[in-house]
Scaffold this motif. Structure first.
Motif, PDB file in Angstrom:
ATOM      1  N   LYS A   1      41.402  49.112  29.633  1.00 50.85           N
ATOM      2  CA  LYS A   1      41.666  48.843  31.136  1.00 50.85           C
ATOM      3  C   LYS A   1      40.335  48.165  31.696  1.00 50.85           C
ATOM      4  O   LYS A   1      40.643  47.434  32.735  1.00 50.85           O
ATOM      5  N   GLN A   2      39.352  48.694  31.456  1.00 43.57           N
ATOM      6  CA  GLN A   2      38.171  47.829  32.039  1.00 43.57           C
ATOM      7  C   GLN A   2      38.003  46.143  31.838  1.00 43.57           C
ATOM      8  O   GLN A   2      37.125  45.575  32.528  1.00 43.57           O
ATOM      9  N   PHE A   3      38.755  45.832  30.805  1.00 41.65           N
ATOM     10  CA  PHE A   3      38.758  44.279  30.283  1.00 41.65           C
ATOM     11  C   PHE A   3      40.044  43.578  30.913  1.00 41.65           C
ATOM     12  O   PHE A   3      39.897  42.496  30.710  1.00 41.65           O
ATOM     13  N   GLN A   4      41.028  44.593  31.286  1.00 46.67           N
ATOM     14  CA  GLN A   4      42.296  43.824  31.946  1.00 46.67           C
ATOM     15  C   GLN A   4      42.010  43.013  32.896  1.00 46.67           C
ATOM     16  O   GLN A   4      40.944  43.119  33.685  1.00 46.67           O
ATOM     17  N   LEU A   5      42.859  41.871  32.976  1.00 47.65           N
ATOM     18  CA  LEU A   5      42.455  40.884  34.049  1.00 47.65           C
ATOM     19  C   LEU A   5      43.239  41.376  35.523  1.00 47.65           C
ATOM     20  O   LEU A   5      44.173  41.947  35.678  1.00 47.65           O
ATOM     21  N   LEU A   6      42.420  41.337  36.585  1.00 46.59           N
ATOM     22  CA  LEU A   6      42.632  41.704  37.836  1.00 46.59           C
ATOM     23  C   LEU A   6      42.501  40.513  38.712  1.00 46.59           C
ATOM     24  O   LEU A   6      41.297  39.983  38.905  1.00 46.59           O
ATOM     25  N   CYS A   7      43.224  39.806  39.406  1.00 46.29           N
ATOM     26  CA  CYS A   7      43.139  38.796  40.158  1.00 46.29           C
ATOM     27  C   CYS A   7      42.461  37.578  39.459  1.00 46.29           C
ATOM     28  O   CYS A   7      41.573  36.837  39.804  1.00 46.29           O
ATOM     29  N   GLY A   8      42.851  37.501  37.959  1.00 47.06           N
ATOM     30  CA  GLY A   8      42.170  36.377  37.237  1.00 47.06           C
ATOM     31  C   GLY A   8      41.013  36.660  36.707  1.00 47.06           C
ATOM     32  O   GLY A   8      40.389  35.816  35.815  1.00 47.06           O
ATOM     33  N   ARG A   9      40.237  37.873  36.723  1.00 49.79           N
ATOM     34  CA  ARG A   9      39.120  38.164  36.020  1.00 49.79           C
ATOM     35  C   ARG A   9      39.069  39.546  35.552  1.00 49.79           C
ATOM     36  O   ARG A   9      39.733  40.353  36.161  1.00 49.79           O
ATOM     37  N   PRO A  10      38.262  40.005  34.431  1.00 47.65           N
ATOM     38  CA  PRO A  10      38.319  41.381  34.025  1.00 47.65           C
ATOM     39  C   PRO A  10      38.033  42.200  35.187  1.00 47.65           C
ATOM     40  O   PRO A  10      37.008  41.893  35.877  1.00 47.65           O
TER      41      PRO A  10
ATOM     42  N   GLU B   1      31.560  37.742  25.158  1.00 48.19           N
ATOM     43  CA  GLU B   1      32.248  36.750  25.126  1.00 48.19           C
ATOM     44  C   GLU B   1      33.155  36.388  26.511  1.00 48.19           C
ATOM     45  O   GLU B   1      33.262  35.398  26.774  1.00 48.19           O
ATOM     46  N   LEU B   2      33.512  37.520  27.011  1.00 51.27           N
ATOM     47  CA  LEU B   2      34.086  37.596  28.465  1.00 51.27           C
ATOM     48  C   LEU B   2      33.334  36.784  29.625  1.00 51.27           C
ATOM     49  O   LEU B   2      33.849  36.146  30.096  1.00 51.27           O
ATOM     50  N   CYS B   3      32.170  37.192  29.622  1.00 48.21           N
ATOM     51  CA  CYS B   3      31.071  36.550  30.341  1.00 48.21           C
ATOM     52  C   CYS B   3      30.878  35.270  30.092  1.00 48.21           C
ATOM     53  O   CYS B   3      30.849  34.361  31.128  1.00 48.21           O
ATOM     54  N   VAL B   4      30.971  34.858  28.999  1.00 45.56           N
ATOM     55  CA  VAL B   4      30.982  33.226  28.624  1.00 45.56           C
ATOM     56  C   VAL B   4      32.236  32.759  29.186  1.00 45.56           C
ATOM     57  O   VAL B   4      32.222  31.570  29.757  1.00 45.56           O
ATOM     58  N   GLN B   5      33.175  33.284  28.695  1.00 49.54           N
ATOM     59  CA  GLN B   5      34.748  32.599  28.980  1.00 49.54           C
ATOM     60  C   GLN B   5      34.906  32.614  30.353  1.00 49.54           C
ATOM     61  O   GLN B   5      35.319  31.656  30.822  1.00 49.54           O
TER      62      GLN B   5
ATOM     63  N   MET C   1      43.792  43.963  46.506  1.00 46.23           N
ATOM     64  CA  MET C   1      42.818  42.923  46.265  1.00 46.23           C
ATOM     65  C   MET C   1      43.476  41.764  46.951  1.00 46.23           C
ATOM     66  O   MET C   1      42.637  40.876  47.873  1.00 46.23           O
ATOM     67  N   ASN C   2      44.799  41.292  46.849  1.00 45.85           N
ATOM     68  CA  ASN C   2      45.092  40.171  47.491  1.00 45.85           C
ATOM     69  C   ASN C   2      45.233  40.431  48.950  1.00 45.85           C
ATOM     70  O   ASN C   2      45.030  39.415  49.616  1.00 45.85           O
ATOM     71  N   ASP C   3      45.635  41.493  49.581  1.00 46.59           N
ATOM     72  CA  ASP C   3      45.684  41.688  50.910  1.00 46.59           C
ATOM     73  C   ASP C   3      44.302  41.644  51.639  1.00 46.59           C
ATOM     74  O   ASP C   3      44.128  41.310  52.610  1.00 46.59           O
ATOM     75  N   GLU C   4      43.043  42.057  50.800  1.00 44.67           N
ATOM     76  CA  GLU C   4      41.768  41.713  51.397  1.00 44.67           C
ATOM     77  C   GLU C   4      41.363  40.287  51.677  1.00 44.67           C
ATOM     78  O   GLU C   4      40.690  40.140  52.383  1.00 44.67           O
TER      79      GLU C   4
END
Length: 224
Positions: free
Chosen positions: A22-31, A61-65, A220-223
């Motif tokens: 879950k910590q690597f799932q995408l939220l608003c386009g980023r992990p 890898e995610l930080c690079v991506q 997050m979108n509401d913020e």
């Protein structure tokens, strides 16, 4: 006074399901973890991310991506949350008066106001534990299998960041693990210290199940 943040992200994600924790799932386009780290970095904290060894390469890898620019250290997690926090503490160069926040990596909606409140309170009192009154009715299961009601007004649901005077926290963690250690507050209390509660926030949700990610995305979108 230096502010530190230890972001603990050692979960395997079994309750969440899927191949990606879950910590690597995408939220608003980023992990998820990137949102969490950014909140503490924006508060001026030096951030240490604690990950299982098996997840280090994936995170790199995610930080690079995602071209992730926020400076942070990475420490290796242990077999329990207690060991992971202790490993994170071992990476810090602490001085008297420093303050350390310990936060769940999967609470990316923590607000700037709550982070500030815990740092400021911990600097004054030695600790700051965010907590909210439960919205659901609560019952306790008795030994015989029956149950009885508990008053919500007498209970608090605890969140993170749990923030402490650095010397106090490091000293409290200089013990052997106990199954009674469910969070940092319980470790500090076992060392003989009282903890200070501060008002938490209902929006500071912990992403545990897939529906939580949907709720987090909406919040997050509401913020924005």
């Amino acid at each position: 006074m230096t502010r530190y943040a230890i972001i603990v992200a050692g979960g395997s994600g079994t309750r969440f399901g899927g191949e990606v924790p879950k910590q690597f799932q995408l939220l608003c386009g980023r992990p998820v973890l990137m949102h969490t780290i950014d909140k503490f970095a924006a508060s001026g904290a030096t951030v240490t991310l604690v990950l299982p060894q098996a997840h280090h390469t994936l995170w790199q890898e995610l930080c690079v991506q995602y071209n992730y620019p926020t400076p942070h250290k990475v420490a290796t997690g242990g077999a329990s949350r207690f060991e992971s926090v202790r490993n994170g503490l071992a990476t810090l160069s602490l001085n008297d008066g420093d303050v350390v926040a310990v936060h769940d990596g999967v609470r990316p909606l923590v607000s700037t106001e709550l982070i500030e409140a815990t740092y400021e309170t911990a600097a004054r009192t030695g600790s700051a534990i965010p907590a909210i009154t439960p919205s659901d009715s609560i019952r306790m299961i008795d030994v015989d299998g029956s149950s009885h009601q508990l008053l919500r007004s007498d209970l608090r649901a605890v969140q993170t960041p749990q923030t402490f005077d650095a010397s106090l926290l490091k000293g409290a963690y200089d013990v052997e693990f106990s199954p009674l250690f469910t969070d940092d507050a319980s470790v500090v209390e076992a060392a003989g210290h009282k903890v200070t509660l501060v008002d938490g926030q209902p929006s500071n949700i912990k992403i545990t199940h897939p529906v939580d990610l949907i709720v987090a995305e909406r919040l997050m979108n509401d913020e924005q």
